[in-house]
Motif scaffolding. Structure first.
Motif, PDB file in Angstrom:
ATOM      1  N   SER A   1      -0.362   1.958   4.752  1.00 51.46           N
ATOM      2  CA  SER A   1      -0.222   2.967   3.704  1.00 51.46           C
ATOM      3  C   SER A   1       0.954   3.910   3.919  1.00 51.46           C
ATOM      4  N   LEU A   2       1.622   3.787   5.050  1.00 48.71           N
ATOM      5  CA  LEU A   2       2.808   4.606   5.292  1.00 48.71           C
ATOM      6  C   LEU A   2       4.052   3.725   5.163  1.00 48.71           C
ATOM      7  N   ASN A   3       5.099   4.311   4.595  1.00 50.90           N
ATOM      8  CA  ASN A   3       6.343   3.572   4.394  1.00 50.90           C
ATOM      9  C   ASN A   3       7.030   3.326   5.739  1.00 50.90           C
TER      10      ASN A   3
ATOM     11  N   THR B   1       0.708   4.837  -2.027  1.00 55.46           N
ATOM     12  CA  THR B   1       0.692   6.164  -1.398  1.00 55.46           C
ATOM     13  C   THR B   1       1.730   7.075  -2.046  1.00 55.46           C
TER      14      THR B   1
ATOM     15  N   LEU C   1       7.996  17.342  -3.430  1.00 57.93           N
ATOM     16  CA  LEU C   1       7.776  16.806  -4.778  1.00 57.93           C
ATOM     17  C   LEU C   1       7.124  17.851  -5.683  1.00 57.93           C
ATOM     18  N   HIS C   2       6.341  18.747  -5.075  1.00 55.49           N
ATOM     19  CA  HIS C   2       5.602  19.705  -5.898  1.00 55.49           C
ATOM     20  C   HIS C   2       6.110  21.124  -5.748  1.00 55.49           C
TER      21      HIS C   2
ATOM     22  N   GLU D   1       8.036  15.027   1.995  1.00 49.74           N
ATOM     23  CA  GLU D   1       8.220  14.591   0.607  1.00 49.74           C
ATOM     24  C   GLU D   1       7.064  15.063  -0.271  1.00 49.74           C
ATOM     25  N   ALA D   2       5.846  14.959   0.274  1.00 50.03           N
ATOM     26  CA  ALA D   2       4.682  15.403  -0.491  1.00 50.03           C
ATOM     27  C   ALA D   2       4.807  16.875  -0.855  1.00 50.03           C
TER      28      ALA D   2
ATOM     29  N   LEU E   1      10.634   5.103   6.565  1.00 51.43           N
ATOM     30  CA  LEU E   1      10.821   6.558   6.554  1.00 51.43           C
ATOM     31  C   LEU E   1      10.022   7.156   7.709  1.00 51.43           C
TER      32      LEU E   1
ATOM     33  N   MET F   1      -1.716  10.732   7.355  1.00 56.97           N
ATOM     34  CA  MET F   1      -2.120  10.535   5.952  1.00 56.97           C
ATOM     35  C   MET F   1      -2.932  11.735   5.469  1.00 56.97           C
TER      36      MET F   1
ATOM     37  N   LYS G   1      13.573   4.918  -3.510  1.00 60.49           N
ATOM     38  CA  LYS G   1      13.402   5.438  -2.153  1.00 60.49           C
ATOM     39  C   LYS G   1      12.373   4.635  -1.362  1.00 60.49           C
TER      40      LYS G   1
ATOM     41  N   MET H   1      -0.702  14.608   4.825  1.00 61.51           N
ATOM     42  CA  MET H   1       0.001  14.393   3.566  1.00 61.51           C
ATOM     43  C   MET H   1      -0.893  14.750   2.379  1.00 61.51           C
TER      44      MET H   1
ATOM     45  N   GLY I   1      -1.318  14.482  -5.829  1.00 60.46           N
ATOM     46  CA  GLY I   1      -0.670  14.911  -4.598  1.00 60.46           C
ATOM     47  C   GLY I   1      -0.610  16.416  -4.461  1.00 60.46           C
TER      48      GLY I   1
ATOM     49  N   ASP J   1       0.808  -1.216   0.000  1.00 61.21           N
ATOM     50  CA  ASP J   1       0.000   0.000   0.000  1.00 61.21           C
ATOM     51  C   ASP J   1       0.846   1.273   0.000  1.00 61.21           C
ATOM     52  N   TYR J   2       1.984   1.246   0.704  1.00 56.79           N
ATOM     53  CA  TYR J   2       2.742   2.503   0.792  1.00 56.79           C
ATOM     54  C   TYR J   2       3.377   2.889  -0.540  1.00 56.79           C
TER      55      TYR J   2
ATOM     56  N   ALA K   1       0.534   8.163  -5.313  1.00 63.89           N
ATOM     57  CA  ALA K   1      -0.560   9.125  -5.182  1.00 63.89           C
ATOM     58  C   ALA K   1      -0.039  10.507  -4.798  1.00 63.89           C
ATOM     59  N   LYS K   2       1.150  10.554  -4.188  1.00 66.55           N
ATOM     60  CA  LYS K   2       1.755  11.830  -3.836  1.00 66.55           C
ATOM     61  C   LYS K   2       2.317  12.535  -5.059  1.00 66.55           C
ATOM     62  N   GLY K   3       2.465  11.786  -6.142  1.00 65.64           N
ATOM     63  CA  GLY K   3       3.052  12.360  -7.347  1.00 65.64           C
ATOM     64  C   GLY K   3       4.537  12.084  -7.469  1.00 65.64           C
TER      65      GLY K   3
ATOM     66  N   TYR L   1       8.850   7.025  13.483  1.00 65.93           N
ATOM     67  CA  TYR L   1       8.481   6.150  12.372  1.00 65.93           C
ATOM     68  C   TYR L   1       7.024   5.717  12.524  1.00 65.93           C
TER      69      TYR L   1
ATOM     70  N   GLN M   1       7.810  11.702   5.224  1.00 66.15           N
ATOM     71  CA  GLN M   1       6.818  11.363   4.203  1.00 66.15           C
ATOM     72  C   GLN M   1       5.888  12.530   3.910  1.00 66.15           C
ATOM     73  N   ILE M   2       5.626  13.350   4.934  1.00 65.66           N
ATOM     74  CA  ILE M   2       4.808  14.538   4.682  1.00 65.66           C
ATOM     75  C   ILE M   2       5.646  15.577   3.930  1.00 65.66           C
TER      76      ILE M   2
END
Lengths: 308, 347
Positions: free
Chosen positions: B104-106, A210, B121-122, B117-118, B109, B167, A224, B170, B91, A206-207, A213-215, B154, B114-115
């Motif tokens: 759903s979370l890595n 995710t 990324l943009h 990164e969101a 990391l 989530m 990564k 994010m 995203g 699932d991750y 979905a974040k792009g 984590y 992870q937040i």
């Protein structure tokens, strides 16, 4: 991290018991081998008197317990005894050979890890494609081809026919290329299969969805988010392979005339040079234990869920 | 009403399996308007989640493929744009919250990474420190206590509720225009569900995102949605505003969903489930795919032979039923059986 330090200390203390067990096992196994070391050393033409003198000299006429006591007290003082063949200290004999074995194992493991992980990731990402099948076929060959055969083929092609690389010995820097490649073939294949399987499992998690979905672009998703998770079981295989390469390079060392510890071990067994064999086996055991401790620490670095 | 922020037209998504082609989403059309919360209900396999994945372009191919339709976002078709452009929207313009925060979370990391990164990324220009500061702000917004400390932890060090808050943080990090929440509370404890829904509502108000709330929980719809889309067997069977749906459902399936709910105000011997089981998406029943389980159809031929279109039934309500005018009477029957007034059907 404190837990990890305590874990290491505990592991090392426990390993002393392991080493003690190993010392008894190898000592007894050598003693039950057929063939009298004194007779082998003295040669075919030696008289009975010469042989028994030699036996006395080596301490072989004493009881097993006395012999073991002599061996183990020596070990505790850092003295592994003397080679019956060369009369040089066993520690010196091993020390001379270790660098060659170590460098061969390290280079082969690095090749195996880099190529194997890369091939495994590509195969997983492009699963069921032509590339995937091609990698699988080559990996199958790598796993199933005997090293001496592969070694001879490589010598034939690169040393004899093309003349690009030295065929044997360790005199030139390039000498390591052929034995390391030969030795790496099996590890590469194994690591690539493991990486592929592990990546396939991780990429279905699932991750990963995710991250998409974040792009995140594919490279970020695969490396990564994917590889870091997939690497945990691969690390185990790499460490086991490295351990095996440390001790199991006998065939490769023989084919390429590489002056490593594997050949010393085989030669010493053939000559019934007890002290050297015992010394090498103990060093192997210690190296394996050390390797496991290092890997335990690496797990903590790679996977934050692991704490000791 | 203003123009929709997201329009789905004739979306058809299939999965090729050894057993046959699964029509997970079958000619689905609907609009999402700015600021609204659109509830999408239906049982497992009705095509709710696949619709969401189709919007994000995350349908695994193979085996999945989108064979027809268009998904217009800001007038641009998400299905025909390049992967790169779609990735820029994912995203940032369209945020997604998944069902299970435990997976759903890595795991390797930190939650903060992870937040951040969101965000990064943009926004390439965003420094590490800025991303961190903004992430901590987001964690505060979604009600995570001690956000600075939580940032460096984590996922396994967080509870399910905390993870789902992360989530949400994010998903709203880049102030999306559309927020898709796919069963956002299904995997959580009942006591945590209400808190997470409050957070979701706050987040939605702050960002003013149009929200698609996918759920099988009618209670959630009643409380949070403005409009409702009911899906069955990969098709939309009813569309209406939330009050109309609960007051007067016009599709027998919607009615079945409501009458099968346990209720607090009535003493029931047993629940009144919809008979039969969900249809096979490989081999859908002919005509109306609900007819084998329908109590309104009463074996009439047209239900078996003709696929009902979404008929306008008044007041903006639409239902894909040949006999939608008979549904209210059926509801009255069901209500009498329960001994309650049909008019207050809201659970």
């Amino acid at each position: 991290m404190r837990g990890t330090a305590a874990h290491i200390v505990r592991t090392l203390l426990l390993s002393l018991i392991t080493l003690f067990g190993v010392s008894i096992l190898i000592f007894l196994m050598l003693r039950v081998l057929p063939g009298d070391p004194a007779r082998v050393l003295a040669g075919l033409n030696a008289s009975e008197e010469q042989v028994s003198r030699l036996r006395e000299q080596l301490g072989l006429d004493e009881s097993l317990l006395t012999q073991y006591w002599g061996f183990i007290t020596g070990v505790l003082q850092g003295d592994l005894g003397e080679s019956a063949r060369t009369s040089r200290p066993v520690t010196a004999e091993i020390a001379v050979r270790i660098p060659a074995t170590l460098i061969l194992a390290v280079v082969a493991t690095v090749i195996g890890s880099v190529v194997g992980v890369a091939a495994g990731v590509i195969a997983a990402v492009r699963r069921n494609s032509f590339v995937d099948h091609a990698i699988s076929s080559v990996a199958m060959m790598g796993v199933s081809m005997p090293v001496y055969w592969l070694g001879l083929l490589l010598i034939l092609l690169f040393a004899v026919t093309l003349g690009w690389l030295p065929a044997a010995g360790s005199a030139e820097p390039l000498s390591i290329v052929l034995p390391a490649t030969t030795l790496a073939a099996f590890s590469t294949a194994l690591i690539s299969r493991m990486t592929r399987a592990s990546m396939l499992e991780v990429l279905g998690q699932d991750y990963i969805r995710t991250a998409e979905a974040k792009g995140a672009p594919p490279r970020t998703v695969i490396i990564k988010h994917g590889l870091r998770n997939a690497f945990i079981p691969v690390l185990t295989v790499i460490s086991l392979q490295f351990g095996a390469l440390l001790g199991g390079a006998v065939l490769t060392e023989t084919v390429f005339g590489w002056p490593g510890i594997g050949r010393l071990l085989v030669d010493s067994i053939a000559a019934r040079d007890f002290a050297v064999v015992q010394g090498i086996v103990l060093v192997y055991a210690a190296a394996f234990i050390l390797l496991n401790v290092i890997v335990d620490v690496l797990y903590v670095v790679v996977d934050p869920r692991i704490r000791y | 009403m203003s123009s929709p922020v997201l329009s789905i037209r004739g979306l058809t998504t299939e999965f090729v399996t050894p057993a046959g082609v699964v029509k997970a989403v079958n000619d689905v059309s609907w609009d999402l308007y700015p600021g609204e919360t659109l509830g999408v209900v239906g049982e497992s396999g009705s095509g709710k989640s696949v619709t969401a994945m189709s919007i994000l372009g995350l349908v695994q191919s193979p085996p999945g493929r989108i064979v027809a339709g268009e998904i217009l976002f800001d007038g641009r078709d998400l299905l025909t744009m390049s992967a790169r452009v779609l990735r820029q929207l994912r995203g940032s313009q369209i945020g997604m919250i998944f069902q299970d925060p435990m997976t759903s979370l890595n795991p390797v990391l930190t939650v903060g990474q992870q937040i951040a990164e969101a965000l990064q990324l943009h926004d390439r220009g965003l420094s590490r420190e800025q991303a961190r500061a903004r992430s901590i702000e987001l964690l505060t917004m979604v009600g995570v206590p001690n956000p600075e400390g939580r940032y460096d932890q984590y996922p396994h060090e967080h509870s399910g509720g905390m993870r789902q808050r992360a989530m949400i943080a994010m998903a709203i990090a880049n102030d999306p225009k559309v927020l898709i929440a796919d069963e956002p509370t299904t995997a959580l404890d009942v006591t945590i569900q209400a808190q997470v829904l409050d957070v979701l509502r706050t987040a939605q108000e702050r960002t003013d995102a149009a929200t698609i709330l996918i759920t099988h929980d009618l209670g959630l719809i009643a409380e949070h949605a403005d409009r409702v889309i009911v899906m069955y067997g990969g098709k939309v069977v009813e569309v209406a505003d939330v009050l109309s749906v609960f007051a007067a459902p016009r599709h027998p399936y919607t009615l079945g969903l409501m009458t099968s709910l346990p209720r607090l105000d009535v003493e029931l011997e047993r629940l009144d489930p919809i008979p039969g089981s969900p249809p096979s998406l490989i081999d859908l029943p002919t005509g109306c795919s609900f007819h084998p389980r329908c109590r309104v159809s009463k074996g009439r031929d047209v239900c078996r032979t003709q696929v009902p279109p979404l008929y306008e039934v008044g007041g903006g309500q639409r239902a894909a039923c040949h006999f939608s005018e008979e549904v209210p009477a059926e509801m009255a029957v069901a209500a009498r059986a329960m001994g309650t007034d049909a008019g207050n059907g809201a659970p």
